[in-house]
Design an enzyme around this catalytic site. Structure first.
Site, mmCIF file in Angstrom:
data_model
loop_
_atom_site.group_PDB
_atom_site.id
_atom_site.type_symbol
_atom_site.label_atom_id
_atom_site.label_comp_id
_atom_site.label_asym_id
_atom_site.label_seq_id
_atom_site.Cartn_x
_atom_site.Cartn_y
_atom_site.Cartn_z
ATOM 1 N N CYS A 46 0.831 -1.203 0.000
ATOM 2 C CA CYS A 46 0.000 0.000 0.000
ATOM 3 C C CYS A 46 0.873 1.264 0.000
ATOM 4 C CB CYS A 46 -0.960 -0.054 1.183
ATOM 5 S SG CYS A 46 -2.283 1.127 0.956
ATOM 6 N N HIS A 76 -3.897 -4.984 0.608
ATOM 7 C CA HIS A 76 -3.364 -5.438 1.901
ATOM 8 C C HIS A 76 -3.433 -6.965 2.012
ATOM 9 C CE1 HIS A 76 -2.737 -1.648 4.031
ATOM 10 N NE2 HIS A 76 -3.701 -1.194 3.257
ATOM 11 N N GLU A 79 -2.212 -8.768 4.278
ATOM 12 C CA GLU A 79 -2.202 -9.220 5.675
ATOM 13 C C GLU A 79 -3.587 -9.343 6.277
ATOM 14 O OE1 GLU A 79 -1.284 -6.379 4.407
ATOM 15 O OE2 GLU A 79 -1.492 -4.672 5.751
#
Ligand code: XMP
Length: 509
Positions: free
Chosen positions: A79, A167, A169
């Site tokens: 990001c 993202h 994660e």
């Protein structure tokens, strides 16, 4: 621990999640803020740049020297991290008119890089950014796009430097863990040696070296962290570890004796101190939540200090500090205001002059549990709900008396037993009962009553930072309420708390 991943934090709310995903693949990683990098950066085998609330174009944008890593180790920008790479290496960023937020699907993947190995077109990713990369620098190759974000992922030619604007994660990126694994294992070739067993083994060796024949004192609370810390230390230094378990009189019903017994079974060298009277008198007449915390914190330190003085030649104080308490956070909007002074049992007076040993300071909470399992600690202790240091004092709204403690202990005991028997306990992150400072009218038999109201709270959460109230089935709530009102004298009404955090908090005080 040479197969490390360095995660450089630019202040994203998800930075700790990146670290947890990496640790889940049994690879050790550390988070460091962009403005305070560690001295040993040459030991890291891969670097991940986190997201950030800042814009890569802003004058106040955080910055680092990319030459420390580029072409030396694989580098992945996530990001903001990706935008930072593009912006600083000749690309164009712009603020998109609408924030790109939420789920999207990859509609193009160019399989010229291992980053997207086994990830297919249509894979859902999660976006959360205001800026977007409008044009990649010349030596960048596009490797994936979504419908709205052309430059969703890129690689720099002839080097293992990558950027992704989504993202990986967060769990909404369905192949996110796979992508991170491709980066860490396939590209950076980190070895998967970070396991609970290897942690136990290396910690015991390190603790033995560090502590030698020194005497160590540790305050046990009955919670997971202090228990795991104690067992690790016990394995390393045996009887040289002296544990102190203080009964502040604000624990759950029977908790002190039960937990003390199980500690003794584990072979710990432990003293149990009944200090309930001292705590009660320190709390007398105090209704304000923060004042309660302070009174309890101070009394705890006085008692712990007094008990520790009885042990000869103590050199070290052991603490159950875990990694989230250690990570230096990137301040985005200045220091945040204190909502509750949680770490009430923090420091000891300087005059004790003890050195501090923190065997769990590298571990996340879920890893502490795994290490606990590797150490054969009873699941009953490892799977316990968190319980606040000030205990029932912050679940009795208003001032504290012995009678009120008894009432709430009984109510809480019935509540928790029902949760255990119905199989709900394991699905709940934390549950407890609260004694409200009001009476309500009821009728029992032919008599009008005017008695206490109790509230029940049960939340789901990952780390206590945010929480949702749990939808316990009505039949179970009905049984719990019935049982409480029938069995606990002085209570004639039970309510269930249906507030999430934020805007509420988990505890009522
Ligand atoms: P809140 O109420 O802030 O709680 O949503 C988040 C988590 O912290 C626990 N908590 C405390 N723990 N001392 C502690 O050791 C405290 O003063 C304290 N206050 C809240 C709470 O039980 C929940 O797990």
């Amino acid at each position: 621990m040479n197969d490390n991943v360095l995660i450089i934090d630019f202040g994203s709310q998800f930075t700790q999640l990146i670290a947890r995903r990496v640790r889940e693949m049994n690879v050790y990683c550390e988070i460091h803020p962009y403005n305070n990098l560690p001295d040993n950066i040459e030991n890291f085998k891969a670097v991940i740049l986190s997201g950030s609330p800042f814009s890569a174009m802003g004058n106040d944008a955080p910055s680092i020297d990319l030459n420390l890593f580029r072409k030396r180790v694989p580098l992945l920008g996530i990001c903001f991290g990706a935008q930072y790479l593009a912006h600083n290496l000749g690309g164009k960023i712009e603020s998109s008119e609408v924030r790109e937020y939420g789920r999207a699907k990859l509609n193009k993947i160019f399989h010229n890089s291992s980053l997207f190995k086994d990830i297919n077109i249509g894979s859902q990713v999660w976006m959360s950014h205001g800026d977007t990369i409008f044009q990649l620098p010349e030596n960048f190759e596009l490797i994936a796009s979504t419908e709205d974000v052309e430059n969703a992922a890129f690689k720099i030619k002839d080097e293992e430097t990558y950027g992704i604007q989504f993202h990986p994660e967060v769990s909404h990126s369905l192949d996110g863990a796979k992508l991170l694994k491709n980066f860490v294992i396939e590209i950076a070739k980190c070895e998967q040696t970070w396991t609970p067993d290897s942690f136990v083994e290396s910690s015991i060796t390190n603790l033995k070296n560090e502590l030698g024949n020194d005497i160590v004192v540790l305050g046990l609370s009955g919670g997971v962290d202090s228990t795991v810390a104690a067992i690790l230390l016990h394995k390393a230094i045996g009887k040289n570890l002296h544990c102190i378990f203080v009964d502040n009189g604000l624990l759950r019903k029977n908790e002190f004796n039960e937990v003390l017994e199980s500690y003794k079974h584990m072979g710990l060298n432990i003293v149990g101190v009944d200090a309930s009277k001292e705590f009660l008198s320190a709390l007398e007449g105090i209704s304000d939540p923060e004042a309660k915390r302070k009174a309890i914190g101070k009394t705890f330190i006085d008692i712990f200090d007094r008990e520790a003085q009885r042990i000869k030649d103590v050199k070290w104080l052991a603490q159950g500090t875990i990694y989230p308490d250690v990570i230096e956070s990137v301040s985005v909007k200045g220091p945040s205001a204190t909502i509750k002074s949680h770490h009430n049992v923090g420091g000891l007076p300087d005059y004790m002059k003890l050195k501090i040993v923190e065997p769990l300071r590298l571990l996340f909470k879920d890893e502490v549990r795994e290490v606990g399992t590797a150490l054969d600690i009873d699941a009953n202790i490892l799977n316990r709900h968190p319980f606040p240091g000030p205990g029932l004092a912050i679940r009795i709204l208003g001032d504290i008396t012995e009678d009120k403690i008894k009432i709430i202990q009984e109510v809480d005991d019935i509540y928790i037993k029902h949760l255990r028997e119905s199989g709900c306990y394991e699905k709940i992150w934390q549950a407890g009962a609260i004694l409200l400072p009001i009476n309500s009218v009821g009728v029992m038999g032919d008599e009008r009553t005017y008695e206490r109201v109790v509230a029940l709270r049960a939340v789901s959460s990952i780390d206590g930072m945010t929480a949702d109230w749990v939808q316990i089935p009505y039949e179970i709530l009905a049984k719990i309420s019935n049982d409480i009102i029938n069995k606990v004298k002085g209570v004639n009404r039970v309510v269930y708390d249906i507030s999430s955090k934020p805007p509420s908090t988990i505890e009522w005080e």
